[in-house]
Design an enzyme around this catalytic site. Structure first.
Site, PDB file in Angstrom:
ATOM      1  N   ASN A 113     -20.952 -23.671   5.749  1.00 26.04           N
ATOM      2  CA  ASN A 113     -21.225 -22.690   6.818  1.00 26.04           C
ATOM      3  C   ASN A 113     -22.217 -23.250   7.832  1.00 26.04           C
ATOM      4  OD1 ASN A 113     -19.798 -20.009   6.529  1.00 26.04           O
ATOM      5  ND2 ASN A 113     -20.463 -20.374   4.410  1.00 26.04           N
ATOM      6  N   ARG A 143     -43.479 -17.039  -5.452  1.00 25.76           N
ATOM      7  CA  ARG A 143     -42.626 -16.845  -4.267  1.00 25.76           C
ATOM      8  C   ARG A 143     -43.423 -16.826  -2.966  1.00 25.76           C
ATOM      9  NH1 ARG A 143     -37.213 -15.223  -5.241  1.00 25.76           N
ATOM     10  NH2 ARG A 143     -36.956 -14.645  -7.408  1.00 25.76           N
ATOM     11  N   ARG A 177     -31.769 -18.277  -2.893  1.00 29.42           N
ATOM     12  CA  ARG A 177     -33.053 -17.692  -3.307  1.00 29.42           C
ATOM     13  C   ARG A 177     -33.188 -16.322  -2.670  1.00 29.42           C
ATOM     14  NH1 ARG A 177     -34.745 -19.818  -7.530  1.00 29.42           N
ATOM     15  NH2 ARG A 177     -36.774 -18.874  -7.162  1.00 29.42           N
ATOM     16  N   ASN A 214     -27.469 -13.327   7.214  1.00 32.39           N
ATOM     17  CA  ASN A 214     -26.929 -13.897   5.978  1.00 32.39           C
ATOM     18  C   ASN A 214     -25.415 -13.776   6.004  1.00 32.39           C
ATOM     19  OD1 ASN A 214     -26.924 -14.889   3.233  1.00 32.39           O
ATOM     20  ND2 ASN A 214     -26.585 -12.782   2.532  1.00 32.39           N
ATOM     21  N   HIS A 258     -22.250 -13.422   3.301  1.00 29.99           N
ATOM     22  CA  HIS A 258     -21.980 -13.103   1.900  1.00 29.99           C
ATOM     23  C   HIS A 258     -20.462 -13.021   1.712  1.00 29.99           C
ATOM     24  CE1 HIS A 258     -22.696 -11.427  -2.071  1.00 29.99           C
ATOM     25  NE2 HIS A 258     -21.738 -10.553  -1.808  1.00 29.99           N
ATOM     26  N   GLU A 308     -33.706  -5.468   0.503  1.00 26.19           N
ATOM     27  CA  GLU A 308     -32.804  -5.265  -0.623  1.00 26.19           C
ATOM     28  C   GLU A 308     -31.708  -6.332  -0.575  1.00 26.19           C
ATOM     29  OE1 GLU A 308     -33.282  -2.811   1.840  1.00 26.19           O
ATOM     30  OE2 GLU A 308     -35.055  -2.098   0.771  1.00 26.19           O
ATOM     31  N   GLU A 367     -12.722 -20.134   4.608  1.00 26.04           N
ATOM     32  CA  GLU A 367     -12.181 -20.434   5.944  1.00 26.04           C
ATOM     33  C   GLU A 367     -12.551 -19.351   6.942  1.00 26.04           C
ATOM     34  OE1 GLU A 367      -8.086 -21.470   6.579  1.00 26.04           O
ATOM     35  OE2 GLU A 367      -7.989 -22.295   4.546  1.00 26.04           O
ATOM     36  N   GLU A 410     -15.149 -17.303   6.598  1.00 31.16           N
ATOM     37  CA  GLU A 410     -16.605 -17.402   6.793  1.00 31.16           C
ATOM     38  C   GLU A 410     -16.925 -18.346   7.950  1.00 31.16           C
ATOM     39  OE1 GLU A 410     -19.154 -17.935   3.331  1.00 31.16           O
ATOM     40  OE2 GLU A 410     -17.479 -17.450   2.017  1.00 31.16           O
TER      41      GLU A 410
HETATM   42  C1  GAR Z   1     -20.486 -19.310   0.796  1.00 33.14           C
HETATM   43  O1  GAR Z   1     -19.272 -18.821   0.285  1.00 33.14           O
HETATM   44  C2  GAR Z   1     -21.461 -18.185   1.039  1.00 33.14           C
HETATM   45  O2  GAR Z   1     -20.851 -17.025   1.535  1.00 33.14           O
HETATM   46  C3  GAR Z   1     -22.000 -17.963  -0.343  1.00 33.14           C
HETATM   47  O3  GAR Z   1     -22.142 -19.244  -0.895  1.00 33.14           O
HETATM   48  C4  GAR Z   1     -21.211 -20.126  -0.280  1.00 33.14           C
HETATM   49  C5  GAR Z   1     -21.988 -21.270   0.324  1.00 33.14           C
HETATM   50  O4  GAR Z   1     -21.119 -22.269   0.786  1.00 33.14           O
HETATM   51  N1  GAR Z   1     -23.233 -17.269  -0.307  1.00 33.14           N
HETATM   52  C6  GAR Z   1     -23.661 -16.494  -1.290  1.00 33.14           C
HETATM   53  O5  GAR Z   1     -23.049 -16.306  -2.307  1.00 33.14           O
HETATM   54  C7  GAR Z   1     -25.009 -15.860  -1.022  1.00 33.14           C
HETATM   55  N2  GAR Z   1     -25.386 -15.041  -2.124  1.00 33.14           N
HETATM   56  P1  GAR Z   1     -21.627 -23.345   1.833  1.00 33.14           P
HETATM   57  O6  GAR Z   1     -22.902 -23.963   1.250  1.00 33.14           O
HETATM   58  O7  GAR Z   1     -20.525 -24.355   1.897  1.00 33.14           O
HETATM   59  O8  GAR Z   1     -21.871 -22.659   3.148  1.00 33.14           O
END
Ligand code: GAR
Length: 211
Positions: free
Chosen positions: A14, A65, A91, A107, A109, A143, A172, A174
């Site tokens: 991403n 943290r 994290r 973000n 997801h 949250e 794809e 994303e």
């Molecule tokens: C992606 O699918 C992203 O949406 C997900 O991890 C992958 C990272 O891929 N994110 C999460 O699950 C966040 N909790 P990438 O490193 O190739 O972008």
């Protein structure tokens, strides 16, 4: 152009999609810094090969943290970052950090939030028997996997899907919606109004993709 700080933990595909979008001089954002909490993240090599500054801030090197997030905050401010993009950053961020960067963290997801927050989303979506899943770009609130939605992409679940085949189909999409959402934010077309993101101008086409 708005200065982005991209936070990764691994592959960084991403992040690579954002780098690719920012190659266009007309794109309203540029990547100022990539930070990984994991020195082995593949994405660090990808960013460095593009000449983008990178930093490793390993959470395990800090006592708690707050100290880890203070280091993140300093690195982002030193690079004059204006918008933080979480891109496979694994994290959780505390309310202290999120509120310090209020409405300036996005973000991505891999589900249609608010369904399937958290981990193992593809296994859970298949097990639940849903026919459509997808991905969501949202403004980060304290949250987990919560906050105003900027853009979503819908992806069908096929009868013979495994978590891996489904993840690849969603990924794809994303790669299309993250640059779209960041562009809307960086250009000022997307704004947080209460619990929702409002898109200025054309209200007839929501930022949504159907695969
Ligand atoms: C992606 O699918 C992203 O949406 C997900 O991890 C992958 C990272 O891929 N994110 C999460 O699950 C966040 N909790 P990438 O490193 O190739 O972008």
């Amino acid at each position: 152009r708005m200065r982005l700080g991209v936070l990764i933990s691994g592959r960084g595909s991403n992040m690579a999609a954002l780098i690719e979008a920012a190659r266009d001089p007309a794109y309203p954002a540029e990547i100022a810094l990539v930070i990984s909490n994991n020195a082995d993240a593949k994405g660090l090599e990808t960013a460095a090969a593009e000449g983008i500054p990178t930093a490793v801030i390993d959470h395990r090197a800090f006592d708690g943290r707050a100290a880890f997030e203070a280091a993140l905050d300093t690195a982002l401010r030193d690079a004059e970052v204006e918008l933080v993009c979480l891109a496979g950053f694994m994290r959780l961020l505390t309310a202290g950090f999120v509120n310090a960067w209020a409405d300036r963290i996005l973000n991505i997801h891999p589900s249609l939030l608010p369904a399937f927050k958290g981990l193992h989303v593809h296994e859970r979506a298949i097990a639940a028997g849903v026919r459509i899943t997808g991905c969501t770009v949202h403004v980060v609130r304290p949250e987990m996997d919560d906050g105003p939605i900027v853009a979503q992409g819908a992806v069908p679940i096929m009868p013979d899907d495994t978590p891996e085949t489904l993840a690849a189909r969603i990924l794809e999409v994303e790669h299309a919606i993250y640059p779209l959402a960041v562009g809307l934010f960086a250009s000022g077309k997307a704004k947080v109004v209460g619990q929702r993101v409002k898109i200025a101008g054309d209200t007839s086409v929501p930022p949504a993709l159907i695969n």
